[in-house]
Design a protein around this motif. Structure first.
Motif, PDB file in Angstrom:
ATOM      1  N   ALA A   1       0.536  -0.792   0.322  1.00 33.86           N
ATOM      2  CA  ALA A   1      -0.262  -0.143  -0.417  1.00 33.86           C
ATOM      3  C   ALA A   1       0.967   1.448   0.130  1.00 33.86           C
ATOM      4  N   GLU A   2       2.300   1.287   0.733  1.00 36.42           N
ATOM      5  CA  GLU A   2       2.899   2.618   1.336  1.00 36.42           C
ATOM      6  C   GLU A   2       3.647   2.881  -0.770  1.00 36.42           C
ATOM      7  N   ALA A   3       4.140   1.003  -1.089  1.00 36.87           N
ATOM      8  CA  ALA A   3       4.315   1.653  -2.196  1.00 36.87           C
ATOM      9  C   ALA A   3       3.129   2.059  -3.391  1.00 36.87           C
ATOM     10  N   LEU A   4       2.453   1.768  -3.635  1.00 36.66           N
ATOM     11  CA  LEU A   4       1.366   1.976  -4.576  1.00 36.66           C
ATOM     12  C   LEU A   4       1.337   3.558  -4.017  1.00 36.66           C
ATOM     13  N   LEU A   5       1.111   3.805  -2.634  1.00 35.09           N
ATOM     14  CA  LEU A   5       0.795   5.580  -2.755  1.00 35.09           C
ATOM     15  C   LEU A   5       2.163   6.534  -2.790  1.00 35.09           C
ATOM     16  N   ALA A   6       3.070   5.994  -2.525  1.00 41.45           N
ATOM     17  CA  ALA A   6       4.132   6.597  -3.648  1.00 41.45           C
ATOM     18  C   ALA A   6       4.507   6.826  -4.691  1.00 41.45           C
ATOM     19  N   ARG A   7       3.943   6.094  -5.017  1.00 43.22           N
ATOM     20  CA  ARG A   7       3.729   5.911  -6.642  1.00 43.22           C
ATOM     21  C   ARG A   7       2.897   6.680  -7.329  1.00 43.22           C
TER      22      ARG A   7
END
Length: 87
Positions: A30-36
């Motif tokens: 989730a964090e990686a998706l939000l960061a991109r």
């Protein structure tokens, strides 16, 4: 023919459902998706497979990093619960 079956990757904005998003792997995804730049919807039943406090900390961390509820929505419940998923 294999080439005819290949689907081109989607490019651009996405809203992604992450089941089990309060756990270690799910919250990291989730964090990686939000960061991109994607928006994320997390559904997690918050079972006690491991310490629920750790899962709450993962969700709190994500909410601190991404406070906008339009970018990050969190639902506590079972993905098999039709009423939850209809809301």
């Amino acid at each position: 023919n294999y080439e005819e079956l290949v689907i081109a990757p989607h490019v651009g904005y996405k809203k992604v459902l992450v089941t089990g998003g309060a756990g270690f792997v799910g919250s990291s995804v989730a964090e990686a998706l939000l960061a991109r730049g994607d928006d994320v919807v997390i559904v997690d039943e918050m079972n006690d497979y491991y310490d629920v406090r750790m899962k709450e900390n993962n969700l709190n961390r994500l909410r601190t990093l991404y406070p906008d509820e339009k970018r990050l929505a969190v639902y506590r419940g079972d993905i098999c619960d039709e009423r939850l998923m209809d809301d």
